[in-house]
Design a protein around this motif. Structure first.
Motif, mmCIF file in Angstrom:
data_model
loop_
_atom_site.group_PDB
_atom_site.id
_atom_site.type_symbol
_atom_site.label_atom_id
_atom_site.label_comp_id
_atom_site.label_asym_id
_atom_site.label_seq_id
_atom_site.Cartn_x
_atom_site.Cartn_y
_atom_site.Cartn_z
ATOM 1 N N GLU A 60 0.837 -1.206 0.000
ATOM 2 C CA GLU A 60 0.000 0.000 0.000
ATOM 3 C C GLU A 60 0.873 1.259 0.000
ATOM 4 O O GLU A 60 0.642 2.203 0.746
ATOM 5 C CB GLU A 60 -0.966 -0.020 1.179
ATOM 6 N N LYS A 61 1.867 1.225 -0.888
ATOM 7 C CA LYS A 61 2.784 2.349 -1.049
ATOM 8 C C LYS A 61 2.907 2.713 -2.519
ATOM 9 O O LYS A 61 2.790 1.854 -3.406
ATOM 10 C CB LYS A 61 4.177 2.018 -0.498
ATOM 11 N N LEU A 62 3.163 3.984 -2.764
ATOM 12 C CA LEU A 62 3.398 4.477 -4.107
ATOM 13 C C LEU A 62 4.645 5.364 -4.066
ATOM 14 O O LEU A 62 4.717 6.319 -3.291
ATOM 15 C CB LEU A 62 2.194 5.256 -4.613
ATOM 16 N N TYR A 63 5.641 5.001 -4.875
ATOM 17 C CA TYR A 63 6.889 5.756 -4.969
ATOM 18 C C TYR A 63 6.822 6.615 -6.234
ATOM 19 O O TYR A 63 6.403 6.137 -7.289
ATOM 20 C CB TYR A 63 8.090 4.809 -5.055
ATOM 21 N N TYR A 64 7.261 7.857 -6.127
ATOM 22 C CA TYR A 64 7.224 8.699 -7.324
ATOM 23 C C TYR A 64 8.401 9.660 -7.333
ATOM 24 O O TYR A 64 8.984 9.990 -6.292
ATOM 25 C CB TYR A 64 5.902 9.452 -7.436
ATOM 26 N N ALA A 65 8.762 10.077 -8.534
ATOM 27 C CA ALA A 65 9.912 10.966 -8.697
ATOM 28 C C ALA A 65 9.780 11.751 -9.991
ATOM 29 O O ALA A 65 9.150 11.301 -10.951
ATOM 30 C CB ALA A 65 11.221 10.163 -8.721
ATOM 31 N N THR A 66 10.372 12.935 -10.011
ATOM 32 C CA THR A 66 10.590 13.691 -11.244
ATOM 33 C C THR A 66 12.072 14.021 -11.309
ATOM 34 O O THR A 66 12.746 14.114 -10.270
ATOM 35 C CB THR A 66 9.775 14.996 -11.281
ATOM 36 N N VAL A 67 12.582 14.177 -12.506
ATOM 37 C CA VAL A 67 14.013 14.394 -12.654
ATOM 38 C C VAL A 67 14.422 15.686 -11.948
ATOM 39 O O VAL A 67 13.829 16.754 -12.148
ATOM 40 C CB VAL A 67 14.417 14.396 -14.146
ATOM 41 N N GLY A 68 15.393 15.582 -11.067
ATOM 42 C CA GLY A 68 15.865 16.728 -10.306
ATOM 43 C C GLY A 68 15.004 17.076 -9.106
ATOM 44 O O GLY A 68 15.321 18.008 -8.362
ATOM 45 N N GLY A 69 13.922 16.322 -8.892
ATOM 46 C CA GLY A 69 12.981 16.670 -7.823
ATOM 47 C C GLY A 69 12.984 15.750 -6.624
ATOM 48 O O GLY A 69 12.216 15.953 -5.683
ATOM 49 N N GLY A 70 13.827 14.704 -6.651
ATOM 50 C CA GLY A 70 13.865 13.770 -5.539
ATOM 51 C C GLY A 70 12.798 12.699 -5.640
ATOM 52 O O GLY A 70 11.929 12.736 -6.519
ATOM 53 N N THR A 71 12.874 11.735 -4.728
ATOM 54 C CA THR A 71 11.917 10.633 -4.684
ATOM 55 C C THR A 71 11.100 10.705 -3.402
ATOM 56 O O THR A 71 11.634 11.028 -2.337
ATOM 57 C CB THR A 71 12.647 9.277 -4.759
ATOM 58 N N PHE A 72 9.824 10.370 -3.515
ATOM 59 C CA PHE A 72 8.916 10.411 -2.372
ATOM 60 C C PHE A 72 8.140 9.101 -2.303
ATOM 61 O O PHE A 72 7.889 8.460 -3.331
ATOM 62 C CB PHE A 72 7.943 11.586 -2.498
ATOM 63 N N VAL A 73 7.738 8.730 -1.097
ATOM 64 C CA VAL A 73 6.871 7.573 -0.909
ATOM 65 C C VAL A 73 5.569 8.067 -0.297
ATOM 66 O O VAL A 73 5.571 8.852 0.650
ATOM 67 C CB VAL A 73 7.532 6.481 -0.047
#
Length: 287
Positions: free
Chosen positions: A131-144
């Motif tokens: 029940e997790k979603l990881y996302y990222a944009t280039v240069g913006g870091g990664t978040f869960v």
């Protein structure tokens, strides 16, 4: 065209929706006769087809086809010659880890990546059973993001001694040459995890440090790697070919041949060189 932030919000929403849909199939049981569709490369279920349709429909409804092209595991035509001409291409795997889905390990994922000029600029990796979603944009870091809406920035571990690193490996898809490579690497700690998306999430969650892919008769495809690569690199990790060159997507051939190494970024070049050296020795013995 919408901003990258607006596109990311759409992709995150679709990632959650796809996650709920996939879980409904997963927890519905495999006695459902629909969950038995043969495929030339391995098991494909009705879940793959339904989630693929959901993701494509939602993306195309929100973003259209004028600015974007779409590559999906379930709709890609292997006979297509050359790369798609649009600069912006969505690369989608509606169910990464179908075998784990069928075997009920819980280690399956959803990959949604937006690629521009052969490199990922936006990525969503959903791990439905966590029940997790990881996302990222280039240069913006990664978040869960968790199901309750909590969003947390996430970084790879700081482990930087070769002998302390943990490899995340598959339970299957391991031929003799790959096993010989693993046996000779300086890092011998191993953790078994299913899909590529879940493997990379395990590195981001600091439970492992290294993932290696070595093509044999087959190779991982663009949709296996594009989204996981970006969430790893934006979390401080690295993902390259053994020779250090970056992965490229939408190049006509969707196969990612050769040796690939993902890591927490520490000892990355050293591990790549060591893997190349070991493989060269193995190949020399076989001649």
């Amino acid at each position: 065209m919408k901003s990258l932030e607006e596109i990311l919000a759409i992709a995150r929403s679709i990632g959650w929706g796809a996650s709920y849909l996939l879980r409904s199939y997963y927890h519905g049981g495999l006695n459902n006769p629909e969950l038995d569709i043969p495929d030339k490369d391995g098991p494909v279920t009705a879940a793959d087809i339904a989630v693929n349709r959901y993701i494509l429909d939602r993306l195309q409804t929100n973003l259209g086809n004028q600015d974007f092209a779409y590559i999906s595991e379930e709709t890609y035509n292997a006979q297509t010659d050359g790369q798609l001409s649009q600069p912006w291409v969505w690369i989608i795997d509606p169910l990464d880890g179908t075998r784990d889905f069928i075997d009920k390990t819980g280690e399956y994922a959803i990959h949604i990546a937006l690629v521009k000029d052969s490199r990922p600029v936006l990525a969503v990796v959903a791990w439905p059973e966590a029940e997790k979603l990881y996302y990222a944009t280039v240069g913006g870091g990664t978040f869960v993001e968790t199901r309750d809406g909590k969003v947390t920035p996430i970084r790879v571990a700081a482990r930087d001694k070769l002998e302390d690193l943990t490899l995340v490996v598959s339970r299957t898809h391991r031929d003799r040459r790959f096993n010989q490579l693993l046996q000779q690497l300086p890092c011998q700690n191993q953790k078994s995890v299913g899909s590529v998306g879940c493997k990379i999430a395990t590195i981001i969650e600091q439970q492992a440090d290294v993932y290696i892919s070595l093509s044999g008769k087959s190779a991982p495809k663009d949709w296996d790697l594009a989204a996981p690569e970006l969430i790893l690199t934006e979390a401080g990790g690295n993902f390259t070919h053994f020779d250090g060159t970056p992965l490229k997507y939408n190049q006509g051939d969707v196969n990612q041949w050769g040796g690939l190494l993902a890591s927490n970024g520490h000892c990355h070049a050293e591990l790549c060189k060591e893997a190349e050296r070991i493989l060269a020795e193995l190949e020399g013995r076989e001649k």
